[in-house]
Design a protein around this motif. Sequence first.
Motif, PDB file in Angstrom:
ATOM      1  N   MET A 269       0.825  -1.209   0.000  1.00 54.78           N
ATOM      2  CA  MET A 269       0.000   0.000   0.000  1.00 54.78           C
ATOM      3  C   MET A 269       0.860   1.260   0.000  1.00 54.78           C
ATOM      4  O   MET A 269       0.564   2.239  -0.699  1.00 54.78           O
ATOM      5  CB  MET A 269      -0.908   0.014   1.221  1.00 54.78           C
ATOM      6  N   THR A 270       1.946   1.250   0.764  1.00 56.16           N
ATOM      7  CA  THR A 270       2.792   2.430   0.904  1.00 56.16           C
ATOM      8  C   THR A 270       3.378   2.881  -0.432  1.00 56.16           C
ATOM      9  O   THR A 270       3.418   4.081  -0.742  1.00 56.16           O
ATOM     10  CB  THR A 270       3.944   2.144   1.888  1.00 56.16           C
ATOM     11  N   MET A 271       3.837   1.928  -1.231  1.00 60.61           N
ATOM     12  CA  MET A 271       4.523   2.278  -2.472  1.00 60.61           C
ATOM     13  C   MET A 271       3.588   2.388  -3.673  1.00 60.61           C
ATOM     14  O   MET A 271       4.024   2.811  -4.752  1.00 60.61           O
ATOM     15  CB  MET A 271       5.618   1.249  -2.763  1.00 60.61           C
ATOM     16  N   THR A 272       2.317   2.039  -3.493  1.00 68.28           N
ATOM     17  CA  THR A 272       1.380   2.150  -4.616  1.00 68.28           C
ATOM     18  C   THR A 272       1.231   3.588  -5.124  1.00 68.28           C
ATOM     19  O   THR A 272       1.258   3.820  -6.337  1.00 68.28           O
ATOM     20  CB  THR A 272       0.011   1.565  -4.232  1.00 68.28           C
ATOM     21  N   PRO A 273       1.060   4.603  -4.252  1.00 65.40           N
ATOM     22  CA  PRO A 273       0.971   5.978  -4.774  1.00 65.40           C
ATOM     23  C   PRO A 273       2.204   6.399  -5.563  1.00 65.40           C
ATOM     24  O   PRO A 273       2.087   7.073  -6.600  1.00 65.40           O
ATOM     25  CB  PRO A 273       0.799   6.821  -3.499  1.00 65.40           C
ATOM     26  N   VAL A 274       3.392   6.009  -5.091  1.00 63.52           N
ATOM     27  CA  VAL A 274       4.621   6.349  -5.802  1.00 63.52           C
ATOM     28  C   VAL A 274       4.669   5.634  -7.155  1.00 63.52           C
ATOM     29  O   VAL A 274       5.005   6.226  -8.186  1.00 63.52           O
ATOM     30  CB  VAL A 274       5.857   5.969  -4.953  1.00 63.52           C
ATOM     31  N   HIS A 275       4.309   4.344  -7.149  1.00 62.26           N
ATOM     32  CA  HIS A 275       4.286   3.547  -8.385  1.00 62.26           C
ATOM     33  C   HIS A 275       3.318   4.162  -9.401  1.00 62.26           C
ATOM     34  O   HIS A 275       3.653   4.301 -10.587  1.00 62.26           O
ATOM     35  CB  HIS A 275       3.870   2.115  -8.044  1.00 62.26           C
ATOM     36  N   SER A 403      12.222  -3.049  -7.899  1.00 61.99           N
ATOM     37  CA  SER A 403      11.052  -2.496  -8.576  1.00 61.99           C
ATOM     38  C   SER A 403       9.803  -2.782  -7.764  1.00 61.99           C
ATOM     39  O   SER A 403       9.813  -3.583  -6.826  1.00 61.99           O
ATOM     40  CB  SER A 403      10.892  -3.116  -9.975  1.00 61.99           C
ATOM     41  N   PHE A 404       8.698  -2.121  -8.141  1.00 60.72           N
ATOM     42  CA  PHE A 404       7.414  -2.383  -7.498  1.00 60.72           C
ATOM     43  C   PHE A 404       6.967  -3.816  -7.776  1.00 60.72           C
ATOM     44  O   PHE A 404       6.313  -4.442  -6.932  1.00 60.72           O
ATOM     45  CB  PHE A 404       6.361  -1.401  -8.014  1.00 60.72           C
ATOM     46  N   LEU A 405       7.324  -4.360  -8.935  1.00 59.23           N
ATOM     47  CA  LEU A 405       6.975  -5.750  -9.261  1.00 59.23           C
ATOM     48  C   LEU A 405       7.548  -6.701  -8.222  1.00 59.23           C
ATOM     49  O   LEU A 405       6.844  -7.606  -7.743  1.00 59.23           O
ATOM     50  CB  LEU A 405       7.502  -6.094 -10.661  1.00 59.23           C
ATOM     51  N   ILE A 406       8.817  -6.528  -7.876  1.00 60.30           N
ATOM     52  CA  ILE A 406       9.461  -7.404  -6.891  1.00 60.30           C
ATOM     53  C   ILE A 406       8.804  -7.243  -5.527  1.00 60.30           C
ATOM     54  O   ILE A 406       8.566  -8.229  -4.813  1.00 60.30           O
ATOM     55  CB  ILE A 406      10.967  -7.091  -6.798  1.00 60.30           C
ATOM     56  N   LEU A 407       8.503  -5.991  -5.147  1.00 59.01           N
ATOM     57  CA  LEU A 407       7.849  -5.754  -3.859  1.00 59.01           C
ATOM     58  C   LEU A 407       6.489  -6.437  -3.804  1.00 59.01           C
ATOM     59  O   LEU A 407       6.161  -7.132  -2.828  1.00 59.01           O
ATOM     60  CB  LEU A 407       7.674  -4.254  -3.632  1.00 59.01           C
TER      61      LEU A 407
END
Length: 437
Positions: A269-275, A403-407
């Motif tokens: 959830m935290t990195m979704t806005p950045v992604h 990357s966001f994919l790995i996260l």
Amino acid sequence: MLVDRQEREMQYMNIYIQVYIDNEEKRTQLYKRTLWVVVLSQIFGGAGLAAGITVGALLAQDMLGTDSYAGLPVALFTLGSAGAALLVGRLSQKAGRRIGLGAGFVTGGIGAIGVVGAAVWESVPLLLISLLIYGAGTATNLQARYAGTDLATDKQRATAVSIAMVSTTLGAVAGPNLVGVMGRFAESIGVPALGGPFILAAAAYIAAGMILFMMLKPDPLLIARTLSESVKEQTAPVDQFDVSGLKRRGVITGGVVMVLTQIVMVAVMTMTPVHMGNHGHALSAVGLVIGLHIAAMYLPSLVTGVLVDKLGRTFMAAAAGFTLLAAGVVGALVPGESLTGMIVALMLLGLGWNFGLISGTATIVDSTHPSVRAKTQGSVDVFIALSGAAGGALSGMVVGASSFLILSLGGGLLSLILIPVIFWACGTKSMRHETQL
């Protein structure tokens, strides 16, 4: 003179409380009124919580100039919520829900004001300190639902908690969808656009605190405490447990379920806005995704509670693991430009968290004797908050290094640890038919 006045006030309060102790109908009316006050406060509290979550990572990215520490805001206000949970709980125990919860929400509002100031003055130290204080609102928002259970009967308590959690959804969905409006308002008064949602958070948290402080009278916890002292309660025999009053296997299992689901949910959830921002999505689109995510976290609560009771704790804990895996796979595979794909991934993420929270909570209740239940739950809640802080802090580092994919995919795979934990918990006896206390 002051002592005499305090004694008169104490005598008046005792007489006032005694009216509710002696009259069951008045207690029922007070229970219903308390629940409505809690619902109203939770609507504002949800708005304060969600507005900050939506743009916290973006604000950190902007002020720090890197994605690697974009998860720091969630980590800090989650860490702050861990400390605040203990303080708000102790203050509520000493002075009642009205004082404890009111102070907690107002403190969170002050933290939000500090974040706005940090955005205006571009002060990173002020931002970090303010985010810690802002966490008090998060902790209070979670603890407020218990105020509705103080005067509830055994058959009303789960319903009271569910209603409070669902009411949080109203504000939690509205908050992120107002980020665009608040961003424009902020710019009109000389505040950076990303500070706008924290203006909303400050107003919402302070409003929630004032609602509880002014309307939660008489205090339901004080009434319940006096009532419990006058009525001898029958409890389950301690010999069903070990000498500490715990079924340790169940406590560990319930705690692991909630901690793992919290780590996975907060990290993604935290990195979704950045992604999404990196793929050209507008702030309003980010708000929509986070709003629907939070709705999926809270809105299914009434149904989930029934499923946990009917299908069993182990089944729903396993369902949490597989749902989080699905969220991770979808988030990893859908194109970053796909708004629909991000909505599906984040709603699955919220639903998996909901399954894990409620099944884990039920397992903890099953596995603790009333004499140690509150203390054990408090300890578990601190671990949950700390795990969320760790997930938020590490998420930015993972994305920065890969990357966001790995996260997203890594979070989904991590949730599968729940399956062997559940098998371990069932090694002696299934949690499905644990005794309800």
